[in-house]
Design a protein around this motif. Structure first.
Motif, PDB file in Angstrom:
ATOM      1  N   ASP A 131       1.292  -1.131  -0.143  1.00  0.00           N
ATOM      2  CA  ASP A 131       0.146   0.326   0.308  1.00  0.00           C
ATOM      3  C   ASP A 131       0.679   1.733   0.145  1.00  0.00           C
ATOM      4  O   ASP A 131       1.373   1.476   1.377  1.00  0.00           O
ATOM      5  CB  ASP A 131      -1.491   0.052   1.323  1.00  0.00           C
ATOM      6  N   TYR A 169     -10.994  -6.951   2.089  1.00  0.00           N
ATOM      7  CA  TYR A 169     -10.133  -5.752   3.230  1.00  0.00           C
ATOM      8  C   TYR A 169     -10.547  -5.982   4.725  1.00  0.00           C
ATOM      9  O   TYR A 169     -11.222  -7.051   4.845  1.00  0.00           O
ATOM     10  CB  TYR A 169     -10.591  -4.500   3.071  1.00  0.00           C
ATOM     11  N   GLY A 170     -10.384  -5.669   5.664  1.00  0.00           N
ATOM     12  CA  GLY A 170     -10.724  -6.063   6.778  1.00  0.00           C
ATOM     13  C   GLY A 170     -11.547  -4.103   6.430  1.00  0.00           C
ATOM     14  O   GLY A 170     -11.328  -3.534   6.243  1.00  0.00           O
ATOM     15  N   TYR A 206      -0.416   1.004  10.765  1.00  0.00           N
ATOM     16  CA  TYR A 206      -1.072   0.589  11.904  1.00  0.00           C
ATOM     17  C   TYR A 206      -0.565   1.183  12.736  1.00  0.00           C
ATOM     18  O   TYR A 206       0.839   0.405  12.541  1.00  0.00           O
ATOM     19  CB  TYR A 206      -1.554  -1.161  12.706  1.00  0.00           C
ATOM     20  N   THR A 230      -6.141  -8.637  12.209  1.00  0.00           N
ATOM     21  CA  THR A 230      -7.975  -7.517  12.198  1.00  0.00           C
ATOM     22  C   THR A 230      -9.119  -7.919  13.544  1.00  0.00           C
ATOM     23  O   THR A 230      -9.458  -7.832  13.802  1.00  0.00           O
ATOM     24  CB  THR A 230      -8.511  -7.988  10.695  1.00  0.00           C
TER      25      THR A 230
HETATM   26  C1  G1P Z   1      -3.866  -7.405   4.649  1.00  0.00           C
HETATM   27  C2  G1P Z   1      -5.034  -6.621   5.849  1.00  0.00           C
HETATM   28  C3  G1P Z   1      -6.760  -6.560   5.642  1.00  0.00           C
HETATM   29  C4  G1P Z   1      -6.139  -5.097   5.503  1.00  0.00           C
HETATM   30  C5  G1P Z   1      -5.629  -4.943   3.822  1.00  0.00           C
HETATM   31  C6  G1P Z   1      -5.067  -3.739   3.819  1.00  0.00           C
HETATM   32  O1  G1P Z   1      -4.943  -8.091   3.829  1.00  0.00           O
HETATM   33  O2  G1P Z   1      -5.606  -8.499   6.325  1.00  0.00           O
HETATM   34  O3  G1P Z   1      -6.969  -6.290   7.017  1.00  0.00           O
HETATM   35  O4  G1P Z   1      -7.105  -4.090   4.629  1.00  0.00           O
HETATM   36  O5  G1P Z   1      -4.066  -5.422   4.311  1.00  0.00           O
HETATM   37  O6  G1P Z   1      -4.107  -3.511   2.075  1.00  0.00           O
HETATM   38  P1  G1P Z   1      -4.576  -8.407   2.311  1.00  0.00           P
HETATM   39  O7  G1P Z   1      -4.183  -7.406   1.609  1.00  0.00           O
HETATM   40  O8  G1P Z   1      -2.534  -8.957   3.308  1.00  0.00           O
HETATM   41  O9  G1P Z   1      -4.763  -9.795   1.743  1.00  0.00           O
END
Ligand code: G1P
Length: 293
Positions: A131, A169-170, A206, A230
């Motif tokens: 991100d 997402y969370g 975070y 999460t």
């Molecule tokens: C992770 C987290 C998720 C969050 C996301 C953001 O998911 O578990 O809660 O919203 O990153 O990028 P992932 O993208 O690793 O599946």
């Protein structure tokens, strides 16, 4: 205060194969700078100088990137290209880097728990370098550190997403306090749109209080059979100890090809704009070092 920033970086980046066959996905460049470096710069700008990587097999390039390469540096010393290294050199000078390995891929919560020896008993930040976040003013982590000074509890960065994308997402449910700050009542990892408590999605920034480690130790696998940060944060939220913050700035999902290309285009254009307007602007919107080095 907060001094440490953890970068979970053990994932494979299969969406970028074959580029990521022997290169960590965190080293993919946006224009001429690897994704991970943008994240470390954001951490340093927020005053976090102790950087911890949770890595895995095939990630040695990450450690090498934040180390001196004497042979190469000797060769370009004094040349016009030397300036291109000043950004990474400044990071190496101002930050310390340590790493630990996640030997099994059991999810983001497990990755963060694996980083406990690098953190100890103090609040810390987590950056998911997929991100990429950009803002004209303070970076997202700087904004969150300011908020932490006031509230001293865990904080997640959020943004609104289209309702049919909540499963990526969370997602939080919370009570709005002020200025984009919410007290979180509940959070759910990757809910179907019909089960999502809102369209406010957590992005990869975070701030966590260290009691999260004890919670993670007993957190059962959740969505996708993985130990989810999460779910651990959801436990903290039951005690009113989690805030969600709708950050100022823009986020690019560089874990997807589309987001990666959009980010590349955005940074490239910013670089060009900077190049053309430097003589006119007294204070450019981003420093050259933020963009190019
Ligand atoms: C992770 C987290 C998720 C969050 C996301 C953001 O998911 O578990 O809660 O919203 O990153 O990028 P992932 O993208 O690793 O599946």
């Amino acid at each position: 205060m907060i001094r440490k920033c953890l970068f979970p970086a053990a994932g494979y980046g299969t969406r970028f194969l074959p580029a990521t066959k022997s290169m960590p996905k965190e080293m993919l460049p946006i224009v001429n700078k690897p994704l991970i470096q943008y994240g470390v710069e954001e951490a340093l700008a927020a005053g976090l100088t102790q950087i911890g990587f949770v890595t895995g097999r095939g990630k040695r390039a990450l450690e090498d990137h934040f180390d001196t390469n004497y042979e190469f540096e000797h060769q370009i010393t004094g040349s016009s290209q030397e300036a291109l290294l000043s950004g990474i050199r400044a990071l190496i000078e101002q930050c310390s880097f340590s790493d630990t390995r996640q030997t099994e891929m059991k999810g983001l919560g497990h990755a963060i728990l694996t980083g406990e020896p690098l953190i100890g008993n103090e609040p810390f930040a987590v950056v998911l370098s997929d991100d990429l976040c950009m803002n004209n003013g303070s970076g997202v982590l700087s904004q969150m550190v300011q908020l932490f000074k006031q509230f001293r509890c865990s904080i997640v960065a959020i943004q609104e997403v289209p309702e049919d994308e909540t499963h990526k997402y969370g997602v939080i449910r919370g009570e709005s306090l002020s200025n984009g700050v919410y007290r979180v009542d509940e959070m759910v990892e990757k809910p179907d749109p019909k089960d999502a408590p809102s369209n406010l999605a957590i992005i990869g920034r975070y701030i966590l209080t260290p009691d999260i480690f004890d919670i993670l130790r007993v957190t059962k696998p959740g969505a996708n059979g993985e130990i989810q940060i999460t779910d651990a944060l959801n436990e903290q939220s039951k005690a009113g100890q989690v805030l969600a913050y709708r950050f100022k700035g823009r986020r690019f999902d560089c874990g997807s090809i589309e987001g990666f290309v959009t980010a590349t285009d955005y940074v490239y254009r910013l670089t060009m704009r900077w190049g053309k307007t430097i003589l006119k602007l007294r204070s450019p919107i981003m420093s050259r070092s933020q963009i190019l080095q």
